[in-house]
Design a protein around this motif. Structure first.
Motif, PDB file in Angstrom:
ATOM      1  N   TRP A  37     -23.480 -52.618  26.178  1.00 24.80           N
ATOM      2  CA  TRP A  37     -21.734 -51.682  27.460  1.00 24.80           C
ATOM      3  C   TRP A  37     -22.504 -51.878  29.368  1.00 24.80           C
ATOM      4  O   TRP A  37     -23.030 -52.886  28.722  1.00 24.80           O
ATOM      5  CB  TRP A  37     -23.339 -49.911  27.528  1.00 24.80           C
ATOM      6  CG  TRP A  37     -24.185 -49.726  28.744  1.00 24.80           C
ATOM      7  CD1 TRP A  37     -24.546 -49.720  27.270  1.00 24.80           C
ATOM      8  CD2 TRP A  37     -24.650 -49.487  29.842  1.00 24.80           C
ATOM      9  NE1 TRP A  37     -26.156 -50.097  28.456  1.00 24.80           N
ATOM     10  CE2 TRP A  37     -25.824 -49.318  29.742  1.00 24.80           C
ATOM     11  CE3 TRP A  37     -23.926 -49.493  30.775  1.00 24.80           C
ATOM     12  CZ2 TRP A  37     -26.494 -48.515  31.387  1.00 24.80           C
ATOM     13  CZ3 TRP A  37     -23.824 -48.664  32.060  1.00 24.80           C
ATOM     14  CH2 TRP A  37     -25.377 -48.434  31.987  1.00 24.80           C
TER      15      TRP A  37
ATOM     16  N   ASP B 204     -10.609 -57.609  31.918  1.00 19.89           N
ATOM     17  CA  ASP B 204     -10.765 -57.930  30.369  1.00 19.89           C
ATOM     18  C   ASP B 204     -11.017 -59.449  30.099  1.00 19.89           C
ATOM     19  O   ASP B 204     -10.554 -60.506  29.461  1.00 19.89           O
ATOM     20  CB  ASP B 204      -9.574 -57.114  29.824  1.00 19.89           C
ATOM     21  CG  ASP B 204      -9.556 -55.603  29.169  1.00 19.89           C
ATOM     22  OD1 ASP B 204     -10.410 -55.119  30.622  1.00 19.89           O
ATOM     23  OD2 ASP B 204      -8.908 -55.373  29.358  1.00 19.89           O
TER      24      ASP B 204
ATOM     25  N   LEU C 184     -18.710 -57.811  25.056  1.00 17.84           N
ATOM     26  CA  LEU C 184     -19.456 -57.672  26.987  1.00 17.84           C
ATOM     27  C   LEU C 184     -19.137 -57.989  27.363  1.00 17.84           C
ATOM     28  O   LEU C 184     -20.550 -58.481  28.422  1.00 17.84           O
ATOM     29  CB  LEU C 184     -19.727 -55.626  26.374  1.00 17.84           C
ATOM     30  CG  LEU C 184     -18.624 -54.980  25.638  1.00 17.84           C
ATOM     31  CD1 LEU C 184     -19.554 -53.438  25.601  1.00 17.84           C
ATOM     32  CD2 LEU C 184     -17.073 -54.228  27.447  1.00 17.84           C
TER      33      LEU C 184
ATOM     34  N   SER D  75      -6.447 -50.147  31.708  1.00 14.39           N
ATOM     35  CA  SER D  75      -7.506 -51.769  30.678  1.00 14.39           C
ATOM     36  C   SER D  75      -7.028 -52.223  29.469  1.00 14.39           C
ATOM     37  O   SER D  75      -6.800 -50.882  28.472  1.00 14.39           O
ATOM     38  CB  SER D  75      -9.169 -51.014  30.830  1.00 14.39           C
ATOM     39  OG  SER D  75     -10.041 -51.827  30.297  1.00 14.39           O
TER      40      SER D  75
ATOM     41  N   LYS E  84     -17.080 -49.925  30.190  1.00 14.08           N
ATOM     42  CA  LYS E  84     -16.739 -50.222  28.862  1.00 14.08           C
ATOM     43  C   LYS E  84     -18.190 -50.063  27.419  1.00 14.08           C
ATOM     44  O   LYS E  84     -18.975 -50.502  27.496  1.00 14.08           O
ATOM     45  CB  LYS E  84     -16.578 -51.621  28.706  1.00 14.08           C
ATOM     46  CG  LYS E  84     -15.347 -51.922  30.107  1.00 14.08           C
ATOM     47  CD  LYS E  84     -14.979 -52.842  29.958  1.00 14.08           C
ATOM     48  CE  LYS E  84     -13.768 -53.235  29.190  1.00 14.08           C
ATOM     49  NZ  LYS E  84     -12.781 -54.482  28.778  1.00 14.08           N
TER      50      LYS E  84
ATOM     51  N   ASN F 239     -13.142 -52.766  22.052  1.00 18.84           N
ATOM     52  CA  ASN F 239     -13.923 -51.739  23.357  1.00 18.84           C
ATOM     53  C   ASN F 239     -13.641 -50.800  23.104  1.00 18.84           C
ATOM     54  O   ASN F 239     -12.520 -50.231  23.805  1.00 18.84           O
ATOM     55  CB  ASN F 239     -14.784 -52.307  24.672  1.00 18.84           C
ATOM     56  CG  ASN F 239     -15.291 -54.073  24.014  1.00 18.84           C
ATOM     57  OD1 ASN F 239     -16.667 -53.456  22.686  1.00 18.84           O
ATOM     58  ND2 ASN F 239     -15.015 -55.307  24.547  1.00 18.84           N
ATOM     59  N   SER F 240     -15.020 -49.413  23.638  1.00 20.47           N
ATOM     60  CA  SER F 240     -14.062 -48.483  24.956  1.00 20.47           C
ATOM     61  C   SER F 240     -13.706 -48.242  25.956  1.00 20.47           C
ATOM     62  O   SER F 240     -15.459 -49.715  26.212  1.00 20.47           O
ATOM     63  CB  SER F 240     -14.566 -47.135  24.219  1.00 20.47           C
ATOM     64  OG  SER F 240     -16.052 -46.972  24.496  1.00 20.47           O
ATOM     65  N   ALA F 241     -13.896 -47.520  26.821  1.00 19.46           N
ATOM     66  CA  ALA F 241     -13.447 -48.113  28.410  1.00 19.46           C
ATOM     67  C   ALA F 241     -13.367 -46.173  28.549  1.00 19.46           C
ATOM     68  O   ALA F 241     -12.443 -45.703  28.972  1.00 19.46           O
ATOM     69  CB  ALA F 241     -13.067 -48.745  28.770  1.00 19.46           C
TER      70      ALA F 241
ATOM     71  N   VAL G 165      -8.773 -51.536  25.924  1.00 22.39           N
ATOM     72  CA  VAL G 165      -9.902 -51.337  24.843  1.00 22.39           C
ATOM     73  C   VAL G 165      -9.020 -50.075  24.545  1.00 22.39           C
ATOM     74  O   VAL G 165      -8.353 -49.050  25.298  1.00 22.39           O
ATOM     75  CB  VAL G 165     -10.572 -51.063  25.930  1.00 22.39           C
ATOM     76  CG1 VAL G 165     -11.407 -52.709  26.333  1.00 22.39           C
ATOM     77  CG2 VAL G 165     -10.856 -50.547  27.388  1.00 22.39           C
TER      78      VAL G 165
END
Length: 343
Positions: A112, A246, A78, A4, A61, A45-47, A6
């Motif tokens: 999220w 994404d 998001l 991803s 995410k 963002n983190s995933a 991210v």
């Protein structure tokens, strides 16, 4: 597995998996998270890839903490991604399914998003295994999917999240706001520009008559490069386009902008296979003077975004040096294109 686009949170984070489990129970009931794996490849963002006790694989995410340095258009990404995937899926494009989206609030420190997992490998990771015939067929499939996405019409132009303040009832106004925002971000992050800020800021007004040729706010992914296209195959069978991931950078505007986002370094409009796939769904866009002016404007915009984001994302080393040189050259190249088309 598909990466991803991210950033990865710290590895081995029990807290991250505990949070994931809590969110899964909240949304999907008693399914347990058996394993959580950080996904890498992007920078905002983190995933995490979540493996559930019932055999499903999902992607969670999470937005960065409030106050994290970011560009103006990166507010509420998001929410944009959730909107993009829902609309694109209804149009028949291959994208992840949105299972849940929750904005930040009093009981939710960070926004999220929970998505289905698109199995496969990203195009850039598989590139060396693709034959010319594979690539031609896949580019046609990609063109078909992007044409379906472009068939979606928004209610306004620009970035859809209201917090960014970058939407308008017409495309010249929306694009001007988008460009002016990244120029303001350059000033905020003290990023040197390859041309005077005032000169760049006047481009939307200078070419407003060309921007006004866009009469419908089409959905645009704007980040459909090979790292966000997932491919899959069965053993030695043919490659297929598994999904487009994404969609957080999406906006409503000129469908021609999609050609810039999917090939930031090149000119996707010259790809016969891509355009044939696009034209098999809807008529391919005519590439007259107005279209080429707009393509040059969008290339200036994207190069500036990539240049400015290097500071809040703390790029370094050879990549930062390459990006600095490339983005400057790209902007000046496209300004020359605009001069030649205006003559």
């Amino acid at each position: 597995m598909a990466a991803s686009s991210v950033p990865s949170p710290p590895p081995g984070s029990d807290n991250a998996d505990g949070l994931a489990a809590t969110r899964i129970r909240h949304v999907l009931g008693p399914a347990a998270v058996v394993r959580g794996t950080a996904l890498s490849g992007g920078l905002h963002n983190s995933a995490r890839l979540l493996e559930l006790s019932d055999g499903r694989h999902l992607v969670l995410k999470t937005a960065p903490p409030a106050g994290t340095p970011a560009l103006t258009h990166e507010r509420g990404l998001l929410g944009t991604e959730a909107l993009f995937h829902r609309l694109a899926a209804r149009a028949g494009a291959r994208v992840p399914a949105v299972l849940h989206h929750e904005p930040a609030g009093p009981r939710t420190p960070a926004e999220w998003l929970l998505l289905s997992y698109v199995d496969g490998t990203t195009w850039d990771a598989a590139r060396d295994r693709l034959t010319p015939a594979d690539r031609a067929a896949l580019r046609r499939r990609l063109g078909e999917n992007l044409a379906r996405i472009a068939g979606v019409t928004g209610q306004a132009y620009g970035y859809p999240q209201p917090g960014a303040g970058l939407s308008a009832p017409d495309w010249p106004t929306a694009f001007a706001a988008m460009l002016h925002a990244v120029l303001a971000d350059a000033d905020r992050f003290d990023v040197a520009l390859p041309a005077p800020a005032g000169f760049l800021a006047r481009l939307p007004a200078r070419f407003g008559h060309r921007l006004a040729e866009v009469r419908r706010p089409a959905l645009v992914h704007f980040d459909a490069w090979e790292g966000n296209v997932v491919l899959a195959r069965t053993e030695t069978g043919p490659w297929r386009l598994s999904g487009l991931i994404d969609g957080e950078r999406a906006f409503f505007g000129d469908p021609l902008a999609e050609l810039v986002g999917l090939d930031p370094l090149g000119a996707a409009e010259d790809d016969a296979d891509l355009m044939a796939g696009y034209g098999s769904v809807v008529p391919a866009p005519a590439l007259g003077t107005g279209a080429r002016v707009r393509l040059a404007l969008y290339r200036v915009y994207l190069a500036l975004v990539m240049r400015v984001e290097s500071v809040p994302r703390a790029y370094g080393g050879d990549f930062a040096a390459w990006l600095d040189a490339w983005s400057a050259d790209r902007v000046m190249e496209q300004l020359a294109v605009l001069d030649s088309l205006e003559a």
